[in-house]
Design an enzyme around this catalytic site. Structure first.
Site, mmCIF file in Angstrom:
data_model
loop_
_atom_site.group_PDB
_atom_site.id
_atom_site.type_symbol
_atom_site.label_atom_id
_atom_site.label_comp_id
_atom_site.label_asym_id
_atom_site.label_seq_id
_atom_site.Cartn_x
_atom_site.Cartn_y
_atom_site.Cartn_z
ATOM 1 N N CYS A 2 0.895 -1.229 -0.155
ATOM 2 C CA CYS A 2 0.054 0.008 0.063
ATOM 3 C C CYS A 2 0.802 1.217 -0.070
ATOM 4 O O CYS A 2 2.003 1.268 0.487
ATOM 5 C CB CYS A 2 -0.945 0.091 1.295
ATOM 6 S SG CYS A 2 -2.099 -1.191 1.359
ATOM 7 N N ARG A 27 3.978 -0.345 -5.028
ATOM 8 C CA ARG A 27 3.462 -0.790 -3.580
ATOM 9 C C ARG A 27 2.002 -1.491 -3.719
ATOM 10 O O ARG A 27 1.869 -2.153 -2.667
ATOM 11 C CB ARG A 27 3.463 0.526 -2.702
ATOM 12 C CG ARG A 27 4.807 1.151 -2.652
ATOM 13 C CD ARG A 27 4.619 2.294 -1.706
ATOM 14 N NE ARG A 27 4.520 1.671 -0.451
ATOM 15 C CZ ARG A 27 5.804 1.778 0.520
ATOM 16 N NH1 ARG A 27 7.055 2.192 0.150
ATOM 17 N NH2 ARG A 27 5.558 1.209 1.613
ATOM 18 N N TRP A 75 -2.719 -2.761 -1.747
ATOM 19 C CA TRP A 75 -2.395 -4.092 -2.077
ATOM 20 C C TRP A 75 -3.009 -4.842 -0.753
ATOM 21 O O TRP A 75 -2.812 -4.661 0.345
ATOM 22 C CB TRP A 75 -0.866 -4.325 -1.582
ATOM 23 C CG TRP A 75 -0.554 -5.552 -1.959
ATOM 24 C CD1 TRP A 75 -0.068 -6.065 -3.234
ATOM 25 C CD2 TRP A 75 -0.222 -6.981 -1.217
ATOM 26 N NE1 TRP A 75 0.289 -7.584 -3.229
ATOM 27 C CE2 TRP A 75 -0.008 -8.093 -1.833
ATOM 28 C CE3 TRP A 75 -0.511 -7.174 0.098
ATOM 29 C CZ2 TRP A 75 0.343 -9.269 -1.523
ATOM 30 C CZ3 TRP A 75 -0.211 -8.381 0.788
ATOM 31 C CH2 TRP A 75 0.151 -9.314 -0.293
ATOM 32 N N ASN A 101 -1.399 2.670 5.499
ATOM 33 C CA ASN A 101 -0.498 1.451 4.891
ATOM 34 C C ASN A 101 0.210 0.791 6.223
ATOM 35 O O ASN A 101 0.663 1.343 7.289
ATOM 36 C CB ASN A 101 0.726 2.065 4.337
ATOM 37 C CG ASN A 101 1.807 1.062 3.933
ATOM 38 O OD1 ASN A 101 1.713 0.104 3.661
ATOM 39 N ND2 ASN A 101 3.193 1.589 4.127
ATOM 40 N N GLY A 102 -0.128 -0.605 6.175
ATOM 41 C CA GLY A 102 0.283 -1.401 7.421
ATOM 42 C C GLY A 102 -0.855 -2.418 7.893
ATOM 43 O O GLY A 102 -1.750 -2.549 7.127
ATOM 44 N N GLU A 482 16.875 -17.672 -9.717
ATOM 45 C CA GLU A 482 16.428 -16.382 -10.088
ATOM 46 C C GLU A 482 15.871 -16.116 -11.183
ATOM 47 O O GLU A 482 14.905 -15.417 -11.645
ATOM 48 C CB GLU A 482 17.734 -15.405 -10.086
ATOM 49 C CG GLU A 482 17.559 -14.124 -10.196
ATOM 50 C CD GLU A 482 16.472 -13.334 -9.527
ATOM 51 O OE1 GLU A 482 15.870 -13.804 -8.572
ATOM 52 O OE2 GLU A 482 16.050 -12.203 -9.801
ATOM 53 N N LYS A 486 11.924 -14.737 -12.174
ATOM 54 C CA LYS A 486 11.757 -13.925 -12.939
ATOM 55 C C LYS A 486 10.650 -14.230 -13.967
ATOM 56 O O LYS A 486 9.566 -13.526 -14.008
ATOM 57 C CB LYS A 486 12.915 -13.394 -13.805
ATOM 58 C CG LYS A 486 14.046 -12.632 -13.192
ATOM 59 C CD LYS A 486 13.461 -11.118 -12.852
ATOM 60 C CE LYS A 486 12.891 -11.048 -11.496
ATOM 61 N NZ LYS A 486 13.607 -11.171 -10.363
ATOM 62 N N GLU A 489 7.182 -14.542 -12.199
ATOM 63 C CA GLU A 489 6.598 -13.590 -11.322
ATOM 64 C C GLU A 489 6.120 -12.711 -12.361
ATOM 65 O O GLU A 489 4.881 -11.962 -12.306
ATOM 66 C CB GLU A 489 7.345 -12.752 -10.556
ATOM 67 C CG GLU A 489 8.531 -11.906 -10.908
ATOM 68 C CD GLU A 489 9.113 -11.356 -10.046
ATOM 69 O OE1 GLU A 489 8.508 -10.981 -8.729
ATOM 70 O OE2 GLU A 489 10.544 -11.229 -9.959
ATOM 71 N N HIS A 505 16.353 -37.608 -9.819
ATOM 72 C CA HIS A 505 15.793 -38.076 -8.575
ATOM 73 C C HIS A 505 14.284 -37.752 -8.291
ATOM 74 O O HIS A 505 13.761 -37.641 -7.149
ATOM 75 C CB HIS A 505 16.507 -37.645 -7.347
ATOM 76 C CG HIS A 505 17.859 -38.075 -7.072
ATOM 77 N ND1 HIS A 505 18.328 -39.599 -6.981
ATOM 78 C CD2 HIS A 505 19.103 -37.560 -7.708
ATOM 79 C CE1 HIS A 505 19.611 -39.561 -7.072
ATOM 80 N NE2 HIS A 505 20.116 -38.315 -7.711
ATOM 81 N N LYS A 604 5.970 -4.347 -4.679
ATOM 82 C CA LYS A 604 7.555 -4.140 -4.543
ATOM 83 C C LYS A 604 7.979 -4.428 -3.313
ATOM 84 O O LYS A 604 9.227 -5.058 -2.807
ATOM 85 C CB LYS A 604 7.990 -3.128 -5.498
ATOM 86 C CG LYS A 604 9.646 -3.363 -5.423
ATOM 87 C CD LYS A 604 10.166 -2.560 -6.696
ATOM 88 C CE LYS A 604 11.549 -2.779 -6.959
ATOM 89 N NZ LYS A 604 11.973 -4.017 -7.424
HETATM 90 C C1 AGP Z 1 11.758 -10.031 -7.009
HETATM 91 O O1 AGP Z 1 11.597 -9.871 -8.406
HETATM 92 C C2 AGP Z 1 10.680 -9.748 -6.230
HETATM 93 N N1 AGP Z 1 10.101 -8.529 -6.339
HETATM 94 C C3 AGP Z 1 10.691 -10.104 -4.887
HETATM 95 O O2 AGP Z 1 10.922 -11.675 -4.817
HETATM 96 C C4 AGP Z 1 11.813 -9.393 -4.023
HETATM 97 O O3 AGP Z 1 12.969 -9.752 -4.385
HETATM 98 C C5 AGP Z 1 11.451 -9.650 -2.619
HETATM 99 O O4 AGP Z 1 10.148 -9.526 -2.179
HETATM 100 C C6 AGP Z 1 12.747 -8.928 -1.435
HETATM 101 O O5 AGP Z 1 12.314 -7.619 -1.647
HETATM 102 P P1 AGP Z 1 13.734 -6.769 -0.852
HETATM 103 O O6 AGP Z 1 14.882 -7.016 -1.683
HETATM 104 O O7 AGP Z 1 13.181 -5.674 -1.251
HETATM 105 O O8 AGP Z 1 13.514 -7.041 0.442
#
Ligand code: AGP
Length: 609
Positions: A2, A27, A75, A101-102, A482, A486, A489, A505, A604
């Site tokens: 948020c 956010r 969010w 927010n929170g 990673e 990517k 997501e 396995h 994010k």
């Molecule tokens: C990565 O593409 C994501 N947005 C997510 O996994 C992110 O890396 C994770 O939420 C950690 O965020 P931070 O590095 O801001 O702590």
């Protein structure tokens, strides 16, 4: 998650808030809303989904006579993404409006108490309890400041609020506890927001609000208080960022721009941490004092930051013999902790606001560990948990999918590993070689990025598949984790990463002609031939093979698509495989028409545990 914003001043309030919320969209984007206090009424507008939906509603809104407003981008945590759950929330008399927010952790008990007192709830949110609490206290005190001070004493959890009252014009109260909030001071009014980008261009000075503090914003001035009502003196600092630094430039998406920024960020990091090209200086940290006596390292992080930590484990252990444990922060919190005073805990967070990582570091602090934080936001909450900071210097990352912050994390972690080896007196020829090889990476990365057209063509061949397998060994396993993250997501394709040797396995049962497999193979690595065998096993089962291969002499008879990357040593190879996998994910997502910068369900900054 948020984002909140508030503005009191003589610019067009609606436009300032819309621009501010747009810059906070990373956010959350489940719903958005705004409230405007005018001469005789408070107008509230709310819409589900992306900010554009609110923008359309606001086209017909007459807010010209209003000089103050608050906005929210959501969010969803408590309650679905419906209009009734969208912020701002209002008091029963309609005079108080509030954005949040929170998470208010004790909201259920408070709700029952307020319901018993006659308050009738309209939403499923935790936030509504806050607005009714303030309304109840306002009835006693007839002062918004006093009502807020009284109300926050009841609240547990995390909250950043912006609050207005119809009968107290020219006033926004901004409150902070465990959720970020920054106040902006400008010539044409004052502003508050969850994050700096919302303020750029509107104000020229800023003040970070701390936990248990609130600010009272008027058009001409801002005053600060603690939760007991004591006045606080704050010295504003200049806001140095320009609007250009948060624009997409000529790129179609922030993600693409951020991918292409990586070589320059590497250069920036090398000159920041190794100004003379020889000696590593860890941001002024007394490395001998901090690192000499450590016996173990724990890395705590989430998502992409966790993947960077996993890659670093390979290098740190190899170069220093210090054991490294990498834990997802969300798991670390609930596990038996082996952390002690001889432990160095590395917290990694791009945003510096990830709740799980912050909580994990607070727990590590209780075990007397030393805490070193890698973050891209030196102004973020995580900094308060740290003994020292290693900045990532990647610039603001807007796209929800982390790209440039990942490679920046890798570089800083490599430099940390080299320095640790030096401090412990175990640095050898290999350490030296890697240290100098790092300087070749920006140009090599540019080479990789210049092959984007070819990667786009490969992406077109695979965009219609609904599942992917990624395989790698050693440090490349962290790399494929990673890559798979990517892809899933931003494209919503089911992508899973496996240690190549583990394939037989179990996961090999997944392989058939509908399963593309992405494999990383680095020349001269001890497992090159083994991964070739793993790929043969996939081919024998008709899987489609995409190989990222760093050996220019390799004669391809195996891969359906071969992506050559420059010759690089295994330890540093994630810096070259990452941009390839980022571009593959980007172009596949684009072909599928996904919202690349704002993938569904994500935010994010994950500020809830
Ligand atoms: C990565 O593409 C994501 N947005 C997510 O996994 C992110 O890396 C994770 O939420 C950690 O965020 P931070 O590095 O801001 O702590």
């Amino acid at each position: 998650m948020c984002g909140i914003v508030g503005y009191v001043g003589n610019n067009a309030v609606k436009d300032v808030l819309l621009e501010g919320l747009q810059r906070l969209e990373y956010r959350g984007y489940d719903s958005s809303g705004m409230a405007f206090v005018g001469a005789h009424q408070t107008q509230v507008y709310r819409a589900c989904g992306k900010l554009d939906n609110l923008r359309k509603i606001l086209e017909n809104a007459h807010t010209e006579s209003s000089f103050q407003g608050i906005g929210h981008i959501r969010w969803a945590t408590h309650g679905a993404a419906t209009e009734s759950n969208a912020h701002p929330h209002r008091s029963t008399d309609g005079k108080i409006s509030l954005v949040h927010n929170g998470i208010i952790e004790n909201y259920q008990a408070l709700k029952e108490e307020l319901q018993a007192q006659g308050f009738c709830f309209q939403s499923q949110t935790d936030t509504e309890t806050a607005v009714y609490l303030i309304e109840r206290e306002y009835q006693k005190y007839q002062s918004l400041e006093k009502a807020v001070i009284a109300a926050v004493q009841y609240l547990k959890g995390a909250f950043a609020f912006c609050i207005m009252h119809q009968d107290e014009p020219d006033k926004i109260i901004a409150v902070r506890k465990n959720a970020p909030l920054v106040i902006g001071l400008g010539k044409n009014g004052n502003m508050v927001a969850s994050d700096i980008p919302a303020l750029i261009g509107f104000v020229d000075r800023i003040v970070y609000l701390q936990d248990n503090e609130f600010a009272v914003l008027h058009q001409k001035d801002v005053s600060f208080y603690d939760f007991d009502g004591h006045s606080l003196l704050k010295s504003p600092e200049p806001l140095a960022l320009e609007a250009e630094q948060i624009s997409k430039g000529h790129y179609a998406h922030y993600m693409l721009k951020e991918i292409h920024e990586q070589p320059d960020i590497l250069r920036r990091l090398l000159s920041f941490y190794m100004p003379d090209g020889q000696n590593i200086c860890l941001n002024g940290i007394d490395a001998k004092k901090m690192l000499r006596n450590i016996e173990q390292i724990e890395i705590v992080a989430c998502g992409t930051s966790y993947n960077a930590g996993l890659a670093a484990k390979n290098v740190i252990e190899k170069l220093t013999d210090i054991p490294v444990r990498v834990e997802a922060a969300s798991e670390y919190i609930y596990q038996k902790q082996l952390t002690n005073a001889q432990t160095l805990v590395l917290g990694i967070s791009q945003s510096g606001e990830t709740a799980d990582t912050i909580t994990a570091l607070k727990q590590a602090r209780l075990k007397n560990a030393q805490i070193l934080v890698l973050t891209n936001r030196e102004d973020s909450s995580i900094v308060q948990c740290a003994d020292a900071i290693l900045p990532l210097k990647a610039g603001i990352e807007v796209s929800v999918a982390a790209t440039k912050s990942y490679t920046a994390q890798l570089v800083v972690l490599y430099l940390f590993a080299f320095k640790l080896a030096e401090v412990l007196g175990v640095a050898n020829a290999e350490t030296n070689y890697l240290k100098h090889a790092l300087f070749e990476l920006p140009v090599q990365m540019e080479q990789v990025l210049s092959a984007e057209k070819a990667l786009e063509e490969v992406s077109a061949l695979y965009a219609s598949y609904s599942d992917f397998v990624f395989i790698g060994r050693g440090i490349s396993y962290a790399g494929v984790l990673e890559g798979a993250l990517k892809l899933k997501e931003i494209s919503y394709i089911n992508a899973n990463a496996y240690m190549a040797g583990e394939l037989k396995h179990g996961p090999i049962a997944l392989i058939d002609e509908n399963m593309p497999c992405v494999a990383i193979l680095i020349k001269n690595s001890s497992t090159f031939d083994k991964i070739i065998s793993n790929c043969e096993e996939i081919k024998a089962r008709h899987g489609k093979l995409i190989g990222l291969v760093s050996d220019e002499t390799y004669q391809n008879k195996l891969f359906d698509n071969l992506i050559r990357i420059p010759n690089v040593c295994e330890e540093l190879s994630p810096l070259l495989t990452a941009p390839v996998l980022q571009l593959l994910a980007y172009h596949i997502a684009l072909k599928l028409g996904r919202e690349v910068d704002k993938p569904r369900n994500l935010a994010k900054s994950v500020t809830v545990e």
